[in-house]
Write an enzyme that holds these catalytic residues in place. Sequence first.
Site, short mmCIF file in Angstrom:
data_model
loop_
_atom_site.label_atom_id
_atom_site.label_comp_id
_atom_site.label_asym_id
_atom_site.label_seq_id
_atom_site.Cartn_x
_atom_site.Cartn_y
_atom_site.Cartn_z
N CYS A 116 5.86 4.90 13.55
CA CYS A 116 5.53 4.95 14.98
C CYS A 116 6.74 5.38 15.82
O CYS A 116 7.07 6.56 15.84
CB CYS A 116 4.92 3.63 15.43
N GLU A 135 1.99 -0.27 7.37
CA GLU A 135 2.28 -1.64 6.91
C GLU A 135 1.09 -2.58 7.11
O GLU A 135 0.94 -3.57 6.41
CB GLU A 135 3.55 -2.19 7.61
N HIS A 177 0.56 2.80 11.72
CA HIS A 177 1.27 1.67 11.10
C HIS A 177 0.73 1.40 9.69
O HIS A 177 -0.18 0.58 9.53
CB HIS A 177 1.11 0.41 11.94
#
Length: 546
Positions: free
Chosen positions: A386, A514, A512
């Site tokens: 990001c 993750e 994102h």
Amino acid sequence: MATKRKVKFIFITGGVVSSLGKGITSSSLGLLLKQRGLKVTIMKFDPYINIDPGTMNPYQHGEVYVTDDGSETDLDLGHYERFLNISMTKLNNTTTGQIYNTVITNERKGEYLGATVQVIPHITDEIKRRIELLKESDNYDVIIIEIGGTVGDIESLPFLEAMRQFMHKVGRTNAINIHLTLVPFIKSSGELKTKPTQHSVKTLLEIGIQPDILVCRSERRLTKDLKDKIALFCNVEPSSVIEGRDVDTIYSVPLAYEKEKLDEIVISKLNLKCNPLNLEKWKHFVKRVVAPKYKIKIGLCGKYIELADAYKSITEAFIHSGAENNTKVEIKWIAAEDIEKDGPEPYLKDISGLLVAPGFGSRGIEGKISAIKYVRENKIPFFGICLGLQCAVIEFARNVCGIKNANSTEFNEKTKQNVIDLMLEQKKVKDKGGTMRLGAYPCNIQKGTLAYTAYKKELIYERHRHRYEVNNKYKSQLAKHGMVFSGICPANDLVEIIELNNHPFFIASQFHPELKSRATIAHPLFREFIKASLSYSNKKKMTEEL
Ligand code: GLN
């Protein structure tokens, strides 16, 4: 239509102190039940008055976890997803703010027909309605409901009262309470003490809730005598006093609870029909986490380095991707502002890969940019997320394309060389809460790129939380100098992934990744990043064999 199954409910509460691990307990129990073939989901009630944690500072709340449907939620939902390998929605997290917002909106519409609007029954009814909404949304066997805060807090009271009413209505064979407490070890007397647990259960009893199972968090082993004593004082069966001892990794907690037979006790109390437990895959994963073969050092550059919770999903994704590469990922926390002071060399010379973290605001930006320049020039694996992508584009524009003052309008509103700019749809946004580009969007992956090697798919869905984007006006100039736009959002032509060709591993995503890494299924980009970092580390003879 398939007939609806009978849903069973497990309420998880906590007493004595906060941070006992209700989220990990909910996730671990959820996993044990799921691995017996049951369809399980988890819900979290948060007692704060914010509508969601999206507007809270990371110091207050840690990471904001974003779901596919774009809700900004508590970081415990990340644990639920990682442990259970399922996706949550806005129905899985409710705050006091949301409850009051609904009730007050209803009141303004005149829906209470002249009644005095009160905590009981209006607020408690709305809390129970949220449980029903989740129940109706799918065909669940078990719904685990974690109540945030600690028993005795003023803020938690309406949730506990709603829980009491709910359990009474569905009956105690359909709903149970598991209460987490602390059994502290007092050094001077050399003893574990049960009194705080007794007091905590008394507080629950005062509001009409008799716990069915006690999970006692402790540094030491709970002897049979101690369990018997707790059982006697708290009106639970001795077999329902569960030891919750500290373990080496959160991922070992389900195994510890399995040994204590927590799942079996729950199954018998709720009279659940299920299969034998299958934890093979999980055990293999935990073995790799606890005893991997190699160790490498990865730099994590951000601005909240003293606050691991701010990057919770990233640090967990390193554990998952490390396990898949049989490698322990040691994180070296690097404050972007330190790089601004001392330059990148002292901080980056001993790492095998660099991740530049997501973030907001201008603090530390120039440090992140010079860290990226260093790893680009020194061919150290790089992964930007990001804000990390935005910094990588600014760095490349300035130092490779010669766009000397390249910047983002987030850091310099007046910049003429706005390689990163506010998204069109964001220009009219005034409110702060829930107004970013949030949740899952499609992304087309270009074949023959690093991204394609990772995903092996041409269409992916990833989660977002941002307002700024690569300015498409600069795309051709960036591409001419070697930047590859390997992931594009088809709907609005937004850049989702960038990479560089003449580098062993240089990739960044606007989304994102993750947030979609799961314990036993590491995210493809993290997996490839760790793989590339391990091979860099081997080449530089920096890998430690364990
Ligand atoms: N501040 C940047 C934006 O809003 C990046 C956000 C992030 O890293 N999540 O676009």
